[in-house]
Enzyme design. Structure first.
Site, PDB file in Angstrom:
ATOM      1  N   ASP A 348      -4.463   5.901  -2.006  1.00 52.68           N
ATOM      2  CA  ASP A 348      -4.045   5.098  -0.866  1.00 52.68           C
ATOM      3  C   ASP A 348      -3.941   3.629  -1.278  1.00 52.68           C
ATOM      4  O   ASP A 348      -4.805   3.104  -1.986  1.00 52.68           O
ATOM      5  CB  ASP A 348      -5.076   5.263   0.252  1.00 52.68           C
ATOM      6  CG  ASP A 348      -4.741   4.450   1.483  1.00 52.68           C
ATOM      7  OD1 ASP A 348      -3.724   4.761   2.134  1.00 52.68           O
ATOM      8  OD2 ASP A 348      -5.499   3.498   1.786  1.00 52.68           O
ATOM      9  N   GLU A 385       0.339   5.619  -3.774  1.00 50.75           N
ATOM     10  CA  GLU A 385       1.054   4.995  -2.665  1.00 50.75           C
ATOM     11  C   GLU A 385       1.323   3.571  -3.137  1.00 50.75           C
ATOM     12  O   GLU A 385       0.398   2.739  -3.155  1.00 50.75           O
ATOM     13  CB  GLU A 385       0.215   4.994  -1.385  1.00 50.75           C
ATOM     14  CG  GLU A 385       0.964   4.398  -0.206  1.00 50.75           C
ATOM     15  CD  GLU A 385       0.110   4.306   1.054  1.00 50.75           C
ATOM     16  OE1 GLU A 385       0.667   4.482   2.153  1.00 50.75           O
ATOM     17  OE2 GLU A 385      -1.096   4.035   0.936  1.00 50.75           O
TER      18      GLU A 385
END
Length: 696
Positions: A348, A385
């Site tokens: 993330d 990401e």
């Protein structure tokens, strides 16, 4: 039994609480503490039964060994040191601290003002000092025995070219599934139950990417609104599975889930959050890292160490540029691979992990170097990401091998193309061929782009064709949260409708988009529930909706779209030309043509055609070649037609001497996969994807 540290010169390299068979070795990092207390608790975690200062310090590692302790021991730490926020120090021994290496966490966090190192409401704000004991409300670690019968379980290590990812939430996947036993719904055991595994196997999925399962608390402000942290992007325990996903209190349930998926040939990828923690900004609670060594664990403002430096939008940023914080991240990753047998990670806000001591993103930074040289981690699946909210944080295409990257450009251009936006043929061509303009550098392969139509963050596929705008009112933020640029289209009516024409138009567009995804080079990722038409009622930010808004609705399990997705995945697996390892540039040299673009008249696309903003149709020819004794030969070839406009007459080209074609897919047909011999001059129905293979 009298609890005390052994006088033996017992030193282990591991951090955390390690059961040795005869006792437990405790070790924790802090560079700036003056002393650290180990606190032991009753099995229910309510009564502190012993408190002892860790007796040894080697460098910045504090440690001690207690003979006779066993797995199940509940514990925490208290750190003594300066409380000087202006210098970055926030030590407060009144606050019980969770071990950053805790393998299991006892219970749920109980929010109370005593969890804060400063006095809530004090005039001095976070410069004040709170003397209340936080132990009755704080989280505690539980000593674990790591043994588990894996019964020969081994990592699958499937090639990226053969990978089909399915992003799913453990609770969301299972809470409403009619065939998952009620007592297992919402748990790791429910996630790996036969109904879920059978569905994924029949669909053709090769890897499940689970949303965060490392320990995370519910945010206080959400609980005050009768909501909760559903997605889990507020990690506090990087080694501990989330207790709410266990049917009992044994972390072996996670291992059982992994073992079941592996037995079915499905890899397990974890969505991990190492960019920040649940402690928030300097005005957040003191739960673990802040109390152990705020100056080391977090990035602080260069101009004023009282304040956090935030590139994540959550209030704090984990300081992975610090060697011991980086070690914690690497130890965590190795633990999940080595002990828990996961197959990979999706990071993330991964740009934050690439920020150096000078906070700029550096693709050659310490985190990436450490991953690439690690013999355990370099061989697992790594997905970034590739952005955060800090300056220079958007880094799509900027990560080093072996990282793959989520490609939001793919999502946006495919949505816009099928929505009918002008000038998208060139953009679509880039997305169909792996987005080489972003990723074809530094010896990165054609599987670098993780292609997606939808993900947990944003509209589901069904909502993309059912809503023009977001509908996040249930989140309690007056619909201000969530993305506004969704590139969606409701096809004439906002939300659910009984109009058969609109319903069919929506179904057709879903088929077109799913076909595009599975015909594109790169690695396809499907959002769990998209295949059954799951809707979130237009909510594109369901992070706090642990209810029927966020859970997968399985009522569409018998919808024809499920079979369409299954057959599209099978088509992708059947044709190697859709799954190249290297980028195709169109130059054939002395061998067969591997890629070519054509207009509807069968002639090659030229500069004028690429620049035509009104163009709605393009044909793509792909071939996979194999080396033979007499030179390269064609092993597999397809002709793909993407028509976002109206009905159109097309002339099928003859690259590499193809004499005749047969149609193997028509997304506009009642039987999309019926094989039909095609004439050289044929019709491309409007709003459709066609696929042709050589006949005979």
């Amino acid at each position: 039994m009298t609890i005390s540290f052994s006088e033996l010169d017992f030193l282990k390299p591991e951090l955390g609480a390690e059961f040795t068979g005869d006792g437990v070795h405790f070790a924790v990092f802090s560079a700036h503490a003056e002393s650290i207390d180990l606190c032991l608790f009753s099995p229910d975690g309510k009564e502190e039964t012993a408190r002892m200062a860790l007796p040894k310090r080697e460098g910045d590692i504090w440690s001690g060994y207690v003979a006779g302790l066993k797995p199940g021991t509940v514990y925490g730490y208290r750190a003594h040191g300066p409380y000087d926020p202006s210098a970055g120090h926030r030590f407060n021994p009144n606050k019980l601290l969770l071990d950053p290496y805790a393998k299991q966490i006892k219970g749920e966090l109980v929010w109370d003002d005593a969890l804060y190192g400063y006095r809530i409401g004090a005039e001095e704000g976070d410069l004040s000092f709170d003397e209340r004991d936080s132990a009755p409300f704080a989280l505690k670690g539980v000593v674990q025995d790591p043994s588990f019968d894996w019964d020969g379980d081994e990592a699958i290590r499937r090639p990226w070219t053969d990978t089909i990812i399915y992003e799913a939430h453990v609770r969301g996947m299972t809470m409403l599934h009619p065939d998952v036993p009620e007592d297992l719904r919402g748990t790791f055991l429910g996630m790996s139950s036969d109904p879920i595994v059978d569905h994924l196997v029949k669909l053709g999925i090769t890897a499940v990417e689970v949303l965060p399962i490392q320990y995370f608390p519910d945010d206080r402000y959400l609980l005050e609104k009768d909501l909760r942290n559903y997605w889990g992007y507020q990690t506090l325990g990087f080694f501990a599975p989330q207790p709410r996903f266990m049917s009992g209190d044994r972390i072996t349930e996670f291992k059982t889930m992994v073992k079941h998926f592996h037995a079915a040939g499905i890899e397990v990828i974890m969505d991990v959050v190492y960019n920040h923690t649940a402690e928030g900004s300097e005005r957040g609670p003191t739960l673990s890292f802040r109390g152990l060594d705020n100056l080391s664990y977090y990035r602080l403002s260069p101009g004023d160490k009282r304040h956090s430096y935030d590139t994540t939008g959550t209030g704090n940023t984990l300081n992975v540029a610090h060697p011991m914080v980086l070690r914690m991240v690497l130890d965590s990753l190795r633990y999940w691979v080595g002990v828990m047998h996961v197959d990979g990670f999706r990071f993330d806000l991964a740009s934050t992990l690439g920020r150096t001591r000078h906070v700029e993103f550096d693709r050659d930074g310490g985190f990436f170097d450490a991953i690439r040289q690690d013999p355990v981690l370099a061989g697992v699946k790594l997905i970034a990401e590739p952005w955060d909210v800090g300056d220079g944080g958007y880094q799509v295409g900027g990560f080093p091998h072996p990282f793959r990257e989520w490609n939001d450009k793919y999502r946006d251009d495919v949505r816009r193309y099928w929505k009918g936006d002008e000038g998208l043929v060139s953009g679509l061509s880039q997305r169909l061929t792996g987005t080489a303009v972003q990723f074809n550098h530094s010896d990165r392969g054609a599987t670098t782009s993780v292609n997606l139509l939808s993900a947990h963050d944003g509209f589901t596929l069904a909502d993309t064709v059912s809503y023009d705008g977001k509908h996040n009112e249930a989140n309690g933020e007056d619909n201000r949260d969530g993305h506004s640029a969704n590139h969606s289209h409701n096809m004439g009516w906002e939300g659910p409708t009984d109009d058969p024409g609109i319903a069919e138009a929506r179904a057709r567009r879903r088929r077109n988009m799913m076909a595009t995804l599975l015909l594109s080079q790169g690695v396809p990722m499907i959002l769990g529930g998209d295949e059954v038409g799951n809707s979130q009622g237009g909510n594109n930010n369901a992070y706090c909706q642990d209810n029927e808004i966020g859970w997968t609705d399985w009522s569409g399990l018998d919808d024809p779209f499920v079979d369409f997705c299954r057959r599209m995945i099978a088509l992708r697996k059947e044709h190697g030309c859709l799954r190249p390892e290297r980028f195709l540039d169109g130059s054939s040299g002395d061998g067969p043509t591997e890629i070519a673009w054509f207009r509807e008249d069968g002639h090659p696309m030229d500069e004028a055609a690429w620049g035509d903003a009104g163009r709605r149709l393009v044909m793509l020819y792909l071939a996979k070649t194999a080396q033979a004794d007499d030179g390269q030969q064609i092993a597999d070839q397809l002709l793909l037609v993407f028509n976002a406009g109206g009905d159109c007459e097309i002339r099928l080209p003859s690259p590499n001497g193809v004499a005749r074609w047969q149609r193997v897919l028509d997304t506009g047909a009642e039987a999309p996969f019926e094989q039909v011999d095609a004439q050289e001059q044929t019709t491309s129905p409007g709003a459709s994807v066609l696929v042709f293979s050589p006949a005979g």
